[in-house]
Design a protein around this motif. Structure first.
Motif, short mmCIF file in Angstrom:
data_model
loop_
_atom_site.label_atom_id
_atom_site.label_comp_id
_atom_site.label_asym_id
_atom_site.label_seq_id
_atom_site.Cartn_x
_atom_site.Cartn_y
_atom_site.Cartn_z
N ALA A 7 0.84 -1.19 0.00
CA ALA A 7 0.00 0.00 0.00
C ALA A 7 0.88 1.24 0.00
O ALA A 7 1.93 1.26 0.64
N SER A 8 0.45 2.25 -0.73
CA SER A 8 1.11 3.54 -0.72
C SER A 8 0.26 4.46 0.15
O SER A 8 -0.89 4.73 -0.18
N VAL A 9 0.85 4.90 1.24
CA VAL A 9 0.10 5.66 2.23
C VAL A 9 0.64 7.09 2.31
O VAL A 9 1.85 7.28 2.47
N LYS A 13 -1.12 10.02 6.88
CA LYS A 13 -1.98 8.92 7.30
C LYS A 13 -1.20 7.75 7.90
O LYS A 13 -1.79 6.82 8.43
N ILE A 14 0.11 7.79 7.82
CA ILE A 14 0.93 6.67 8.30
C ILE A 14 0.68 6.38 9.78
O ILE A 14 0.57 5.23 10.19
N SER A 15 0.56 7.40 10.59
CA SER A 15 0.36 7.18 12.02
C SER A 15 -0.95 6.45 12.33
O SER A 15 -1.07 5.79 13.35
N SER A 16 -1.92 6.50 11.42
CA SER A 16 -3.20 5.83 11.68
C SER A 16 -3.15 4.33 11.38
O SER A 16 -4.05 3.59 11.76
N ILE A 17 -2.09 3.86 10.69
CA ILE A 17 -1.98 2.43 10.39
C ILE A 17 -0.70 1.81 10.92
O ILE A 17 -0.48 0.62 10.78
N ASN A 18 0.15 2.60 11.54
CA ASN A 18 1.43 2.11 12.04
C ASN A 18 1.36 2.05 13.56
O ASN A 18 1.20 3.07 14.21
N GLY A 19 1.46 0.88 14.11
CA GLY A 19 1.40 0.77 15.57
C GLY A 19 0.92 -0.58 16.02
O GLY A 19 1.17 -1.58 15.38
N LYS A 26 -8.93 1.89 7.84
CA LYS A 26 -7.84 2.86 7.71
C LYS A 26 -6.97 2.55 6.50
O LYS A 26 -6.29 3.39 5.97
N LEU A 27 -7.00 1.29 6.05
CA LEU A 27 -6.20 0.85 4.92
C LEU A 27 -7.02 0.63 3.66
O LEU A 27 -6.52 0.76 2.55
N SER A 31 -8.48 6.73 -0.09
CA SER A 31 -7.30 7.60 0.02
C SER A 31 -5.99 6.83 0.03
O SER A 31 -4.92 7.42 -0.02
N ILE A 32 -6.05 5.51 0.10
CA ILE A 32 -4.86 4.66 0.13
C ILE A 32 -4.77 3.89 -1.19
O ILE A 32 -5.73 3.24 -1.60
N GLN A 33 -3.62 3.93 -1.84
CA GLN A 33 -3.38 3.17 -3.08
C GLN A 33 -2.90 1.78 -2.70
O GLN A 33 -1.90 1.63 -2.00
N ARG A 34 -3.61 0.75 -3.14
CA ARG A 34 -3.26 -0.63 -2.82
C ARG A 34 -2.78 -1.38 -4.07
O ARG A 34 -3.32 -1.19 -5.15
N ASP A 35 -1.80 -2.25 -3.87
CA ASP A 35 -1.35 -3.17 -4.90
C ASP A 35 -1.81 -4.55 -4.41
O ASP A 35 -1.47 -4.96 -3.30
#
Length: 111
Positions: A7-9, A13-19, A26-27, A31-35
């Motif tokens: 995913a390209s974040v 927005k990184i802090s909302s999915i990192n932890g 959130k993913l 607004s999030i580009q997914r491969d």
């Protein structure tokens, strides 16, 4: 195998999915580009006779590209998500609810 390969974040927005955990919403949003990992999943299926496909994504999001990718995979058995963020009926213990669902749907086979 996860259906999302990468995913390209956006930086903000990184802090909302990192932890220590986050909701899939959130993913999996616009607004999030997914491969997607769909082709690797399909290759694995084609190379393994009598394989059973399980999914823990519930009813899944309503995003067109997500729906299109998931639609390429046939005969999926849905399972209750092991994510602690996933909802279960009020008053139900998550682990027991998940174990009951999985026990009914996953059967051991002789290889």
């Amino acid at each position: 195998m996860d259906i999302i390969k990468s995913a390209s974040v956006p930086e903000e927005k990184i802090s909302s999915i990192n932890g220590k955990g986050y909701s899939d919403s959130k993913l999996i949003n616009n607004s999030i580009q997914r491969d997607y990992n769909t082709q690797n999943i399909l290759n694995t299926i084609s190379q393994n006779k009598n394989i059973t496909i399980y999914s823990t994504w519930g009813s899944g999001p309503k995003l067109t590209n997500w729906t299109d990718e998931v639609g390429k995979i046939k005969n999926i058995t849905p399972l209750v998500s092991p994510s602690m963020a996933a909802r279960v009926p009020l008053g139900t213990e998550k682990f027991k609810y998940m174990l009951d669902d999985w026990s009914k749907k996953i059967t051991p086979t002789n290889i």
